[in-house]
Design a protein around this motif. Sequence first.
Motif, PDB file in Angstrom:
ATOM      1  N   UNK A  28       0.727  -1.258   0.188  1.00  0.00           N
ATOM      2  CA  UNK A  28       0.033  -0.020  -0.045  1.00  0.00           C
ATOM      3  C   UNK A  28       0.697   1.270  -0.046  1.00  0.00           C
ATOM      4  N   UNK A  56      -7.947   3.233  -0.862  1.00  0.00           N
ATOM      5  CA  UNK A  56      -7.520   2.824   0.557  1.00  0.00           C
ATOM      6  C   UNK A  56      -7.276   1.440   0.431  1.00  0.00           C
ATOM      7  N   UNK A  57      -6.538   1.015   1.636  1.00  0.00           N
ATOM      8  CA  UNK A  57      -5.865  -0.372   1.681  1.00  0.00           C
ATOM      9  C   UNK A  57      -7.038  -1.429   1.293  1.00  0.00           C
ATOM     10  N   UNK A  58      -8.143  -1.221   1.429  1.00  0.00           N
ATOM     11  CA  UNK A  58      -9.255  -2.240   1.376  1.00  0.00           C
ATOM     12  C   UNK A  58      -9.125  -2.781  -0.007  1.00  0.00           C
ATOM     13  N   UNK A  59      -9.004  -2.207  -1.086  1.00  0.00           N
ATOM     14  CA  UNK A  59      -8.515  -2.707  -2.578  1.00  0.00           C
ATOM     15  C   UNK A  59      -7.796  -3.734  -2.526  1.00  0.00           C
TER      16      UNK A  59
ATOM     17  N   UNK B  54     -14.358   8.873   0.199  1.00  0.00           N
ATOM     18  CA  UNK B  54     -14.431   7.532   0.867  1.00  0.00           C
ATOM     19  C   UNK B  54     -15.582   6.970  -0.234  1.00  0.00           C
ATOM     20  N   UNK B  95     -19.600  -4.614   1.124  1.00  0.00           N
ATOM     21  CA  UNK B  95     -19.246  -5.606   0.141  1.00  0.00           C
ATOM     22  C   UNK B  95     -18.722  -6.987   0.742  1.00  0.00           C
ATOM     23  N   UNK B 105     -17.068  -7.027   4.373  1.00  0.00           N
ATOM     24  CA  UNK B 105     -16.375  -5.671   4.894  1.00  0.00           C
ATOM     25  C   UNK B 105     -17.532  -4.649   4.978  1.00  0.00           C
ATOM     26  N   UNK B 178      -2.261   3.674   7.964  1.00  0.00           N
ATOM     27  CA  UNK B 178      -2.749   2.403   7.321  1.00  0.00           C
ATOM     28  C   UNK B 178      -3.407   2.771   6.156  1.00  0.00           C
ATOM     29  N   UNK B 179      -4.024   3.932   5.848  1.00  0.00           N
ATOM     30  CA  UNK B 179      -4.744   4.352   4.567  1.00  0.00           C
ATOM     31  C   UNK B 179      -3.851   5.363   3.790  1.00  0.00           C
ATOM     32  N   UNK B 180      -2.941   5.354   4.196  1.00  0.00           N
ATOM     33  CA  UNK B 180      -2.021   6.780   3.424  1.00  0.00           C
ATOM     34  C   UNK B 180      -1.262   7.385   4.415  1.00  0.00           C
TER      35      UNK B 180
END
Lengths: 192, 192
Positions: A28, A56-59, B54, B95, B105, B178-180
């Motif tokens: 990521x 976002x990390x989810x992908x 988001x 999803x 998730x 975590x997400x950037x």
Amino acid sequence: MSIRSCDLEPSGPFPPGVTVRYPRPSDHAVLQGALTDWWGGQGGEAGAQQRRLLLPRLFLQHFSETSLLVEATGTAHPEGEPTEGAALRAFLIGFLSQTDPETAYIHFVAVHPEEQRSGLGRALYQRFFDVARGHGRSRVRAITSPENRNSIAYHTHMGFRIEPGDRTEDGVGVWTDYDGPGLDRVSFVREL
Amino acid sequence: MSIRSCDLEPSGPFPPGVTVRYPRPSDHAVLQGALTDWWGGQGGEAGAQQRRLLLPRLFLQHFSETSLLVEATGTAHPEGEPTEGAALRAFLIGFLSQTDPETAYIHFVAVHPEEQRSGLGRALYQRFFDVARGHGRSRVRAITSPENRNSIAYHTHMGFRIEPGDRTEDGVGVWTDYDGPGLDRVSFVREL
């Protein structure tokens, strides 16, 4: 409902000298760096932030096997180790629609600026088309920003049709505020 | 690979006076408005922009049947018509993981400020748990920001376990970046 892994053949449409694999969550930070650095500062820091928030990390956690990461061969990192940023050459993030069983969706494609004419982008799209076909999908969708003329030309070149929008700009259909206030988008579809 | 529709019973865990349905792409602008208005200005305009980014339209196009939208009964709009913002009371965007066949998730849950103690949030989570079980999933994952203490308490209350992070903050595991860059997150998991 889940996607079975399949071997990734680095040959086929890919140029020599690269390794192709599924992205992992541990990639990521490197992908975020590419989203910051590969656009030549397009949109300034706000533009970079916008691109980073699109990934976002989810992908990487939940749509790994419909996504692809390309590294220069020999620089690929062992499992779990951070990649040197220099190794990453391109990536594609995609998924299978869970609402429309005919559709696969390309969320993001990025190619290193030095690789823009190398055929890597084309190989990524073609590989994704194969993956989508393998899951019984007959159609691929993608979007881009109306100001991204290169992306519009590229998608057209790759066989995508531009869908009508709510207005036309330089002959291209545009959806106003498609992804939110000020986030106009051009919508593409390609039959497989 | 696609998800079959199933009837949505507005009864069950939901309080009276609301209608529950799957979100549609035409709901996007109303949901974006909620992301701007329902957080009491948390994070200023940058925070609102971050929340809006988001939720690109793709979630409403491709993950509709694992998502839920709650409106005040009688104010729900006919197919294709824009909803009055006043009608929207809550929504959940979720999803099924395509990488991990055991995992569903939850990407986003939002409840109107006036409904915060009404049981709507709990009903949305419970309905999503049922949907996930119906697709053979044994585990639900979600994340939140470490500064969102209400969200952390709420997830714990709903049976989620906080996963260890790379550091601990006020007794809570936190993943840095975590997400950037600057986007730390707390990660939750709940067995079904």
